[in-house]
Design an enzyme around this catalytic site. Structure first.
Site, PDB file in Angstrom:
ATOM      1  N   HIS A  13       0.844  -1.194   0.000  1.00  0.00           N
ATOM      2  CA  HIS A  13       0.000   0.000   0.000  1.00  0.00           C
ATOM      3  C   HIS A  13       0.880   1.245   0.000  1.00  0.00           C
ATOM      4  O   HIS A  13       1.920   1.277   0.680  1.00  0.00           O
ATOM      5  CB  HIS A  13      -0.908   0.020   1.227  1.00  0.00           C
ATOM      6  CG  HIS A  13      -1.757  -1.206   1.364  1.00  0.00           C
ATOM      7  ND1 HIS A  13      -2.621  -1.636   0.377  1.00  0.00           N
ATOM      8  CD2 HIS A  13      -1.855  -2.118   2.364  1.00  0.00           C
ATOM      9  CE1 HIS A  13      -3.217  -2.742   0.778  1.00  0.00           C
ATOM     10  NE2 HIS A  13      -2.767  -3.053   1.970  1.00  0.00           N
ATOM     11  N   GLU A  62      -2.101  -0.181   8.250  1.00  0.00           N
ATOM     12  CA  GLU A  62      -3.016  -1.208   8.736  1.00  0.00           C
ATOM     13  C   GLU A  62      -2.369  -2.055   9.819  1.00  0.00           C
ATOM     14  O   GLU A  62      -1.149  -2.206   9.880  1.00  0.00           O
ATOM     15  CB  GLU A  62      -3.498  -2.099   7.584  1.00  0.00           C
ATOM     16  CG  GLU A  62      -2.410  -2.867   6.881  1.00  0.00           C
ATOM     17  CD  GLU A  62      -2.918  -3.611   5.661  1.00  0.00           C
ATOM     18  OE1 GLU A  62      -4.126  -3.861   5.561  1.00  0.00           O
ATOM     19  OE2 GLU A  62      -2.081  -3.945   4.800  1.00  0.00           O
ATOM     20  N   HIS A 120       3.303  -7.492   1.709  1.00  0.00           N
ATOM     21  CA  HIS A 120       2.667  -8.451   2.606  1.00  0.00           C
ATOM     22  C   HIS A 120       1.692  -9.350   1.851  1.00  0.00           C
ATOM     23  O   HIS A 120       1.261  -9.061   0.727  1.00  0.00           O
ATOM     24  CB  HIS A 120       1.932  -7.739   3.748  1.00  0.00           C
ATOM     25  CG  HIS A 120       0.833  -6.823   3.294  1.00  0.00           C
ATOM     26  ND1 HIS A 120       1.067  -5.561   2.809  1.00  0.00           N
ATOM     27  CD2 HIS A 120      -0.520  -6.991   3.246  1.00  0.00           C
ATOM     28  CE1 HIS A 120      -0.076  -4.982   2.484  1.00  0.00           C
ATOM     29  NE2 HIS A 120      -1.061  -5.837   2.733  1.00  0.00           N
ATOM     30  N   ARG A 128      -0.585  -4.567  -6.579  1.00  0.00           N
ATOM     31  CA  ARG A 128      -0.265  -5.995  -6.574  1.00  0.00           C
ATOM     32  C   ARG A 128       1.048  -6.249  -7.295  1.00  0.00           C
ATOM     33  O   ARG A 128       1.235  -5.850  -8.434  1.00  0.00           O
ATOM     34  CB  ARG A 128      -1.372  -6.802  -7.274  1.00  0.00           C
ATOM     35  CG  ARG A 128      -2.724  -6.751  -6.609  1.00  0.00           C
ATOM     36  CD  ARG A 128      -3.662  -7.791  -7.242  1.00  0.00           C
ATOM     37  NE  ARG A 128      -5.040  -7.543  -6.875  1.00  0.00           N
ATOM     38  CZ  ARG A 128      -5.963  -7.002  -7.679  1.00  0.00           C
ATOM     39  NH1 ARG A 128      -5.626  -6.678  -8.917  1.00  0.00           N
ATOM     40  NH2 ARG A 128      -7.177  -6.796  -7.256  1.00  0.00           N
TER      41      ARG A 128
END
Length: 327
Positions: free
Chosen positions: A100, A118, A176, A196
């Site tokens: 991200h 996050e 991740h 991605r």
């Protein structure tokens, strides 16, 4: 204001399953693989609507516009927009290997989004499940590019075996993934910006691969970041039948975990906005003469202006709660 409950939004994902229903009791549609339950969200992709009470049917953005100060409470000035996005994730198969962006890069590649910070808390994990969090020490761009060409990018990632209760903090720029049967609670900043790197050679229901964003992802990666490990909890509260632990303190929020014995009560309103998730067990919120039952997988938003709210565990075993507050 009273405690606020919201209708969950179930998002189908190629990597999802049915554990949101089987473990957390979510009322999933009959068919489909669901990877996400959006519990509290003001993100444009899905804005949560209040379930029950005098604000039934209101959207979170409507509430924030009309009652921002009452929701935020007494701790400083409220933020312009609701500050969190809270989900449960069912990683039956593997998430794409992804990253991200931070705010600056999101403004370039996806201007409608912000950066994404996050935190995952493991709720359940099957034998063989894995979490990848960060690059192995010393991995550089050329090495990761080469691994992508060989279709083995996971060889560059720090791998861990998830255990119930593990907490992993992933700032923007963290490569991740997770899968193999792991269920997590996710608290994040309100962004859906994802680049991605690799999608395990999968195709969607139409037989097509999902888009990759390799160049954007390589630019978004924090190459100086160390591998991410399980966060260390620090006890900050202890009373008869209840223990509180600090898990994360900033920058976008404070997370604490609470373990409450059967029959014990815990004061959970402190004049500041808070979201509470039930990770294990069940109980009741007691607000004056009102009683709000809560079960595993339920989430509630406690406005800062809400009067004293107490949790009482009603399950035969302990209850485990997760709370999110402003920093």
């Amino acid at each position: 204001m009273e405690p606020l409950f919201f209708e969950p939004f179930f998002r189908e994902q190629i990597w999802g399953g049915r554990q949101l229903e089987a473990v957390l009791g979510k009322p999933l549609p009959r068919d489909g693989c669901f990877g996400e339950s959006w519990e509290i969200s003001a993100h444009p992709f899905h804005v949560s609507q209040v379930k029950g009470g005098r604000f039934e049917g209101w959207s979170l953005t409507e509430l924030w516009s009309a009652f921002k100060k009452e929701l935020w409470g007494e701790k400083g000035e409220p933020q312009k927009e609701f500050p969190w996005l809270i989900k449960f994730l069912d990683c039956r198969d593997y998430l794409s290997i992804q990253v991200h962006p931070d705010d600056a890069l999101a403004a370039i590649y996806c201007p409608s989004e912000k950066g994404k910070f996050e935190v995952w808390t493991v709720v359940e994990a099957e034998p063989g499940a894995k979490i990848f969090a960060g690059l192995k020490a010393g991995v550089r761009p050329d090495e990761l590019r080469d691994a992508l060409q060989r279709k083995e990018p996971e060889t560059c990632l720090h791998e861990m075996t998830p255990r119930v209760g593990d907490v992993i903090v992933m700032p923007p720029g963290t490569v991740h993934s997770a899968g193999g049967g792991v269920l997590v609670a996710e608290v994040q900043t309100p962004s859906d910006a994802t680049f991605r790197l690799y999608d395990w050679n999968r195709t969607d229901r139409n037989g097509l691969p999902r888009p990759l964003h390799i160049e954007e992802a390589l630019r978004a990666i924090n190459w100086d970041q160390r591998p991410r490990f399980v966060a260390k909890a620090r006890e900050v509260y202890r009373d008869t039948g209840a223990v509180g632990e600090l898990l994360v303190e900033g920058p976008p929020f404070v997370l604490r975990r609470w373990t409450v014995s059967p029959g014990a009560r815990l004061l959970i309103s402190r004049d500041v906005l808070a979201a509470w998730l039930v990770l294990l067990g069940s109980g009741e919120l007691l607000v004056g003469d009102s009683v709000f039952p809560m079960n595993r997988g339920d989430t509630v938003l406690i406005p800062g202006s809400c009067p004293d709210v107490r949790w009482e565990t009603t399950s035969a075993g302990r209850a485990i709660l997760l709370s999110c507050h402003p920093l």
